[in-house]
Design a protein around this motif. Structure first.
Motif, PDB file in Angstrom:
ATOM      1  N   ALA A 142       0.815  -1.210   0.000  1.00  0.00           N
ATOM      2  CA  ALA A 142       0.000   0.000   0.000  1.00  0.00           C
ATOM      3  C   ALA A 142       0.852   1.264   0.000  1.00  0.00           C
ATOM      4  N   SER A 143       2.074   1.153   0.510  1.00  0.00           N
ATOM      5  CA  SER A 143       2.972   2.315   0.545  1.00  0.00           C
ATOM      6  C   SER A 143       3.654   2.550  -0.798  1.00  0.00           C
ATOM      7  N   GLY A 144       3.462   1.611  -1.743  1.00  0.00           N
ATOM      8  CA  GLY A 144       4.014   1.807  -3.079  1.00  0.00           C
ATOM      9  C   GLY A 144       5.134   0.870  -3.464  1.00  0.00           C
ATOM     10  N   MET A 145       5.524  -0.061  -2.596  1.00  0.00           N
ATOM     11  CA  MET A 145       6.614  -0.986  -2.913  1.00  0.00           C
ATOM     12  C   MET A 145       6.076  -2.172  -3.708  1.00  0.00           C
ATOM     13  N   ASP A 146       6.914  -2.729  -4.565  1.00  0.00           N
ATOM     14  CA  ASP A 146       6.511  -3.906  -5.322  1.00  0.00           C
ATOM     15  C   ASP A 146       6.447  -5.116  -4.398  1.00  0.00           C
ATOM     16  N   ASP A 199      21.663  -2.476  -1.868  1.00  0.00           N
ATOM     17  CA  ASP A 199      20.737  -1.342  -1.798  1.00  0.00           C
ATOM     18  C   ASP A 199      20.538  -0.930  -0.335  1.00  0.00           C
ATOM     19  N   ASN A 200      19.599  -0.019  -0.096  1.00  0.00           N
ATOM     20  CA  ASN A 200      19.285   0.415   1.263  1.00  0.00           C
ATOM     21  C   ASN A 200      17.801   0.767   1.345  1.00  0.00           C
ATOM     22  N   TYR A 201      17.400   1.329   2.483  1.00  0.00           N
ATOM     23  CA  TYR A 201      15.988   1.622   2.743  1.00  0.00           C
ATOM     24  C   TYR A 201      15.680   3.113   2.627  1.00  0.00           C
ATOM     25  N   ALA A 202      16.584   3.895   2.040  1.00  0.00           N
ATOM     26  CA  ALA A 202      16.384   5.345   1.961  1.00  0.00           C
ATOM     27  C   ALA A 202      15.158   5.708   1.133  1.00  0.00           C
ATOM     28  N   HIS A 203      14.851   4.904   0.117  1.00  0.00           N
ATOM     29  CA  HIS A 203      13.760   5.228  -0.804  1.00  0.00           C
ATOM     30  C   HIS A 203      12.382   4.862  -0.258  1.00  0.00           C
ATOM     31  N   VAL A 204      12.315   4.135   0.847  1.00  0.00           N
ATOM     32  CA  VAL A 204      11.031   3.698   1.405  1.00  0.00           C
ATOM     33  C   VAL A 204      10.264   4.923   1.919  1.00  0.00           C
ATOM     34  N   SER A 205       8.978   4.950   1.719  1.00  0.00           N
ATOM     35  CA  SER A 205       8.151   6.086   2.138  1.00  0.00           C
ATOM     36  C   SER A 205       8.128   6.203   3.664  1.00  0.00           C
ATOM     37  N   GLY A 253      15.141  -7.420  -4.107  1.00  0.00           N
ATOM     38  CA  GLY A 253      14.540  -6.315  -4.844  1.00  0.00           C
ATOM     39  C   GLY A 253      15.230  -4.997  -4.544  1.00  0.00           C
ATOM     40  N   SER A 254      14.442  -3.980  -4.269  1.00  0.00           N
ATOM     41  CA  SER A 254      15.005  -2.648  -4.023  1.00  0.00           C
ATOM     42  C   SER A 254      15.641  -2.498  -2.656  1.00  0.00           C
ATOM     43  N   VAL A 255      15.568  -3.545  -1.803  1.00  0.00           N
ATOM     44  CA  VAL A 255      16.230  -3.516  -0.489  1.00  0.00           C
ATOM     45  C   VAL A 255      17.238  -4.667  -0.404  1.00  0.00           C
ATOM     46  N   GLY A 256      17.837  -5.008  -1.545  1.00  0.00           N
ATOM     47  CA  GLY A 256      18.795  -6.101  -1.620  1.00  0.00           C
ATOM     48  C   GLY A 256      20.122  -5.771  -0.956  1.00  0.00           C
TER      49      GLY A 256
END
Length: 480
Positions: free
Chosen positions: A412-416, A442-448, A436-439
């Motif tokens: 719901a926050s927009g993550m795949d 990567d990191n968690y900076a882009h998370v809403s 994925g985007s938190v592999g």
């Protein structure tokens, strides 16, 4: 609920945090990074806050189960808030939410980070990141029981509420003595790892940070590339060994140091933990050979490192396992759910719970075939109480339920789907990197902001093993 007693203990915990915040100050002065004032100011805030609570409330009596749950949950939440002050005051992480995310990730030994350029931060800030994991690894409350007898309350309820696993091992009649023994073993292993890393050519500062993050199963590294920044087979094998040791019940380390190796041989959970590790490594090595790595030694090293890192929920990385065959990625995701042994610093469901769930299922099938048979679920040679078994079944159901709900919230926050689900199990299992985007790269900076709030809750729930946190949301918990 005895509020004076609760507030007094929270005040004592704040006083301890004030002392802990001064540890990075000498490093800041030595490296001249200019962050020392942030730690001094943060320590002053904790000292004032804790001093007021501790002096204002006088309550010396036995703590109940309810107060134990409240102290542990509120204590960890308080540490995440106050421990974030150096990040905000130094300007390293200007956003309060991001700073709390990083600090909660530290104290819960999750290792999920919102930082995009770790090496650009002041050295003392990097030390504080790793030190929060070291404090959270063996447990803030356990440490307090070991060195803060001024609490003046019984500690068993606090110990049970914080120590991970189906049951809390008690090594000595007095819970303070048990806490001291566990921390002595923890400190000894940390010192041993620092020495071995320094002998391998790693700087003392980096060795200290990595030892703090390894024995706590945390995974914060002072390098952007984590352990992949060190092109040394020796260093990576040393970290692999200590990650594996961190996933072992620390009571067994104590028995080994006391010359009682038979306790290890008789421990069924340890045998299963070792078996899972070896089987997972063998599958990864077989699948990666030729497809990813041409050298068998490199293949074995990286495969063993990632299995130890994920199974013990440490989260260090030497390779981007998202480029590995899909089967290997599924195996690593499965290891995130399993975790290490009960009584270790690792997260996840725990090997003991997984083992007992399968044994319980086997007994139920056996009873269908032999309805009159009397068969008990045993761990080793000891029968497991029905209450413990019911607790394990409830824990498993809650763990899966929270995983599903939190994954939907991340969607719901927009993550795949892949990234959201991986982020949830990586934080609920206190692993850190996911897919994925938190592999791993990567990191968690882009998370809403909403997503980060959900993951902060997952970290706390995972570290305190669900029940300790969830009971606070029942109205009957607060009634007389």
């Amino acid at each position: 609920m005895n509020l004076p007693l609760l507030l007094r203990i929270l005040g004592a915990l704040s006083l301890f945090l004030a002392a802990a915040l001064l540890v990075p100050v000498p490093f800041s002065l030595y490296f001249r990074d200019g962050a020392w004032s942030a730690f001094v100011l943060a320590a002053a805030v904790c000292l004032a806050f804790g001093g007021v609570l501790f002096r204002a409330f006088s309550a010396r009596q036995e703590i109940s189960v309810r107060e134990g749950f409240a102290v542990v949950t509120l204590g960890w939440s308080l540490y995440a808030l106050l421990g974030a002050l150096p990040f905000v005051l130094s300007g390293a992480i200007p956003s309060v939410l991001d700073a709390v995310f990083e600090t909660m990730s530290g104290f819960t030994t999750t290792g999920a980070s919102i930082l995009t350029d770790i090496e650009a931060l002041p050295k003392s800030i990097l030390l504080w990141r790793s030190f929060t994991q070291w404090l959270g690894g063996m447990g803030i409350i356990v440490l307090s029981l070991a060195i803060l007898p001024m609490l003046g309350v019984g500690g068993m309820q606090l110990f049970k509420a914080e120590v991970p696993g189906p049951t809390a091992d008690r090594l000595k009649p007095r819970i303070q003595d048990t806490a001291k023994l566990l921390w002595e073993v923890y400190l000894l292993l940390t010192v041993a790892q620092v020495i071995l890393l320094v002998l391998g050519g790693m700087s003392f500062f980096d060795s200290l940070c990595h030892a703090f993050s390894t024995l706590s199963s945390g995974g914060f590294s002072p390098r952007n590339a984590s352990m992949g920044a060190y092109d040394s087979a020796y260093l990576q094998w040393i970290v692999t060994l200590f990650m594996f040791l961190a996933g072992v019940n620390f009571s067994l380390h104590y028995y080994l140091l006391r010359g009682r190796p038979r306790e290890l041989a008789r421990n069924e959970e340890l045998r299963i933990y070792l078996g899972i590790t070896l089987v997972a490594i063998a599958i990864l090595v077989f699948t990666n050979q030729g497809a990813i790595y041409q050298s068998f030694s490199d293949n074995l090293r990286h495969s063993a490192f990632q299995v130890a890192s994920i199974l013990t929920t440490t989260g260090f990385a030497t390779a981007d396992y998202e480029k590995w065959p899909l089967l290997n990625q599924y195996i690593l995701i499965s290891l995130m759910f399993i975790g290490g042994c009960a009584g270790s610093t690792a997260g996840g469901i725990k090997v003991a719970r997984i083992l007992l769930l399968f044994k319980h299922a086997h007994v139920q099938i056996y009873r269908l075939i032999h309805p009159r048979a009397v068969r008990l679920v045993k761990l080793g040679e000891r029968p497991v109480d029905k209450e413990v078994m019911q607790s394990i079944l409830g824990f498993f159901a809650l763990f899966i339920g929270i995983f599903v709900v939190a994954s939907l919230l991340m969607a719901a926050s927009g993550m795949d789907l892949v990234s959201g689900g991986a982020a949830v199990i990586a934080t609920l299992g206190n692993v850190g990197p996911g897919l994925g985007s938190v592999g791993p790269v990567d990191n968690y900076a882009h998370v809403s902001p909403f997503g980060k709030s959900v993951l902060i809750a997952c970290m706390l729930l995972g570290r305190l093993e669900l029940f300790t946190v969830l009971v606070l949301f029942f109205p009957t918990f607060w009634r007389k």
